[in-house]
Enzyme design. Structure first.
Site, PDB file in Angstrom:
ATOM      1  N   GLU A 165       0.798  -1.316   0.161  1.00 38.65           N
ATOM      2  CA  GLU A 165       0.095   0.161  -0.001  1.00 38.65           C
ATOM      3  C   GLU A 165       0.792   1.472   0.171  1.00 38.65           C
ATOM      4  O   GLU A 165       0.823   2.137   0.835  1.00 38.65           O
ATOM      5  CB  GLU A 165      -0.925   0.004   1.238  1.00 38.65           C
ATOM      6  CG  GLU A 165      -2.093  -1.026   0.757  1.00 38.65           C
ATOM      7  CD  GLU A 165      -3.340  -0.719   1.922  1.00 38.65           C
ATOM      8  OE1 GLU A 165      -3.386   0.253   2.663  1.00 38.65           O
ATOM      9  OE2 GLU A 165      -4.278  -1.700   2.053  1.00 38.65           O
ATOM     10  N   GLU A 370      -5.632  -8.671   0.497  1.00 40.46           N
ATOM     11  CA  GLU A 370      -6.441  -8.041   1.614  1.00 40.46           C
ATOM     12  C   GLU A 370      -7.807  -7.863   1.141  1.00 40.46           C
ATOM     13  O   GLU A 370      -8.088  -7.203   0.171  1.00 40.46           O
ATOM     14  CB  GLU A 370      -5.949  -6.702   2.198  1.00 40.46           C
ATOM     15  CG  GLU A 370      -4.465  -7.140   2.941  1.00 40.46           C
ATOM     16  CD  GLU A 370      -3.973  -5.776   3.791  1.00 40.46           C
ATOM     17  OE1 GLU A 370      -4.735  -4.976   4.200  1.00 40.46           O
ATOM     18  OE2 GLU A 370      -2.829  -5.392   3.875  1.00 40.46           O
TER      19      GLU A 370
HETATM   20  C1  BGP Z   1      -4.605  -2.114   5.042  1.00 41.16           C
HETATM   21  C2  BGP Z   1      -3.209  -2.498   5.697  1.00 41.16           C
HETATM   22  C3  BGP Z   1      -3.222  -3.545   6.919  1.00 41.16           C
HETATM   23  C4  BGP Z   1      -4.399  -3.513   7.970  1.00 41.16           C
HETATM   24  C5  BGP Z   1      -5.691  -3.245   6.999  1.00 41.16           C
HETATM   25  C6  BGP Z   1      -6.811  -2.856   7.859  1.00 41.16           C
HETATM   26  O1  BGP Z   1      -4.513  -1.001   4.610  1.00 41.16           O
HETATM   27  O2  BGP Z   1      -2.346  -3.022   4.629  1.00 41.16           O
HETATM   28  O3  BGP Z   1      -1.893  -3.673   7.531  1.00 41.16           O
HETATM   29  O4  BGP Z   1      -3.997  -2.637   8.890  1.00 41.16           O
HETATM   30  O5  BGP Z   1      -5.304  -2.207   6.159  1.00 41.16           O
HETATM   31  O6  BGP Z   1      -7.017  -1.708   8.324  1.00 41.16           O
HETATM   32  P1  BGP Z   1      -7.037  -1.393   9.823  1.00 41.16           P
HETATM   33  O7  BGP Z   1      -6.055  -2.162  10.760  1.00 41.16           O
HETATM   34  O8  BGP Z   1      -6.800   0.194   9.963  1.00 41.16           O
HETATM   35  O9  BGP Z   1      -8.443  -1.427  10.311  1.00 41.16           O
END
Ligand code: BGP
Length: 470
Positions: A165, A370
């Site tokens: 990201e 993801e």
């Molecule tokens: C993405 C990241 C992850 C994870 C996910 C969920 O942007 O790559 O590392 O954190 O988001 O987000 P959050 O943990 O803020 O709910």
């Protein structure tokens, strides 16, 4: 497009799940590990930090046994750069290298394909202190780090993911956090960082072909589609502005090694163009990805900018991510979609649309690295976690992936976030995503027992039937 019969998932489809080092491992200062920017940052009040996380560093064998029983064909995780190079560069730390040898070997012994992210937000703090990605020496440090990974694990890793990201890092640096006492970089600095990261990534992708030619490599970006709020032509332009500046302009650089013209004009007008060195484009054009890794959570709806400060507002329930930009776009509500308890839009159809657009544009295979729903899961008195909302979320997204495959998109894997509960990037431990519940509180670590959620059993069945029993 409606189909009478959607196509089956390919026989070798990589049903997987995802995590990242700083969110799962803990042991932040063990095994010779150096400090990363994540270890150095301030946590939002009331939320757990990353020092213990899910204690996977000490319990990885137990965890991989559970992943194996779940039936995972692939596991996407990240290597902590600071375990390999505690100071970001210099001499490699054998203890750190040996830890990932054990982890990768354990996965392979359990029939799980490792999908390895090299850099998931946790830049070594020592590099950050010297300017981080603004300093071209970080490009050399990343190249050395990647080279070390190819040399050590190249014979057993078939899929590498370079940077997680990059668009979140550049567009919402506050979401990932900045080290204590630090200030947010300016926009001009951020786009210089972006450029330097792209050059580093280009070098590493070319190096992969040289040192690990059997392996495939690609970037992981957070991709989504933007809907225009109305049929007003200006809303359509605004939606296109943000879809390009937020997503495609990053992929254009990563895949084609060229600046998207809209991004270029946007940067030029604001005097944010980066300094570009003589062979940068050559490097970026030689280092091409083999696939695109895509993180998808939700879509957004966009209207024309009003030209005033009203354009800018925090993302629902999340003060750290500001949306909207004067003269560019304004976020709007979408009456046709639901939201998670954390205010994130739930839009499975948007996943199909985004897959189509990416494949049409780049013609590269896609792996979803993801996708998931953050929720304050509860361990109930029966000792279980009834996360039917997660099953519903994942089911609806998998159905849309199947439709995208039927549309002709080459999707070769699905690794939802997360394999097990981990610390959220900036919303603590209470916001959970995993198939496996980790019994710890925000601050009370309890026993950290691993408990299979209802979604675990559902995903297990789904994998064993290659997506048929949904
Ligand atoms: C993405 C990241 C992850 C994870 C996910 C969920 O942007 O790559 O590392 O954190 O988001 O987000 P959050 O943990 O803020 O709910």
């Amino acid at each position: 497009m409606h189909y009478k019969t959607p196509k089956d998932f390919p026989g070798n489809f990589l049903w997987g799940a995802s995590t990242s080092a700083y969110q799962i491992e803990g042991a932040w200062n063990e095994g010779g590990k150096g400090m990363s920017v994540i270890d150095a940052m301030d946590h939002p009040e009331g939320t757990a930090g990353f020092t213990v996380a899910s204690d996977h560093y000490h319990r990885y064998q137990e965890d991989i046994r559970l992943f194996s029983e779940l039936g995972l064909k692939a596991y996407r995780f990240s290597i902590a750069w600071t375990r390999i190079f505690p100071n970001g560069t210099g001499e490699a730390n054998e203890e750190g290298l040996a830890f990932y040898d054990r982890l990768i070997d354990e996965l392979i012994a359990n029939g799980i394909e490792p999908l390895v992210t090299m850099y998931h937000f946790d830049l070594p703090y020592a590099l950050d202190e010297q300017g981080g990605w603004l300093n071209r020496q970080t490009v050399d440090a990343f190249t050395l780090y990647a080279k070390t990974l190819f040399q050590r694990y190249g014979h057993k890793v078939n899929y590498w993911i370079t940077i997680n990201e990059q668009n979140t890092l550049i567009l919402h640096p506050g979401a990932v956090g900045i080290p204590k006492g630090g200030t947010l970089p300016t926009k001009k600095e951020l786009y210089q960082q972006n450029h330097n990261m792209m050059v580093a990534q280009g070098r590493v992708m070319a190096l992969c072909k040289e040192l690990s030619p059997h392996a495939q490599i690609g970037p992981a970006l957070n991709m989504t589609s933007m809907y225009q709020a109305t049929s007003k032509p200006e809303d359509a332009i605004a939606a296109h502005n943000w879809e390009t500046l937020r997503g495609y302009s990053f992929l254009d650089l990563a895949v084609h090694g060229r600046y998207n013209p809209l991004l270029w004009s946007y940067l030029e007008e604001r005097d944010w163009l980066p300094r570009i060195e003589a062979d940068d484009f050559d490097v970026m054009q030689k280092g091409r990805p083999d696939f695109i890794a895509m993180n998808y959570y939700s879509t957004a709806t966009i209207a024309e900018s009003t030209g005033s400060a009203q354009d800018v507002s925090p993302r629902a329930g999340d003060q750290q991510i500001m949306l909207g930009e004067i003269g560019v776009y304004r976020p709007e509500e979408n009456p046709y979609v639901d939201k998670t308890k954390y205010g994130w839009v739930i839009d499975p159809v948007g996943l199909r649309l985004t897959l189509r657009k990416i494949y049409e544009r780049y013609a590269l295979p896609i792996v979803i690295t993801e996708n998931g729903i953050g929720a304050p899961d509860e361990l109930t008195e029966d000792g279980k976690v009834h996360d039917d909302y997660r099953v519903q979320f994942l089911r609806s997204h998998i159905e849309q992936i199947q439709l995208a495959i039927t549309d002709g998109v080459n999707v070769f894997g699905y690794c939802p976030w997360a394999a097990m509960d981990v610390v959220s990037t900036h919303q603590g431990y209470g916001k959970r995503y995993g198939f496996i519940y980790v019994d710890r509180g925000e601050f009370d670590l309890k026993g950290m027992d691993r408990i299979k959620k209802d979604s675990y059993y559902w995903y297990q069945r789904l994998i064993s039937t290659n997506g048929k029993d949904i």
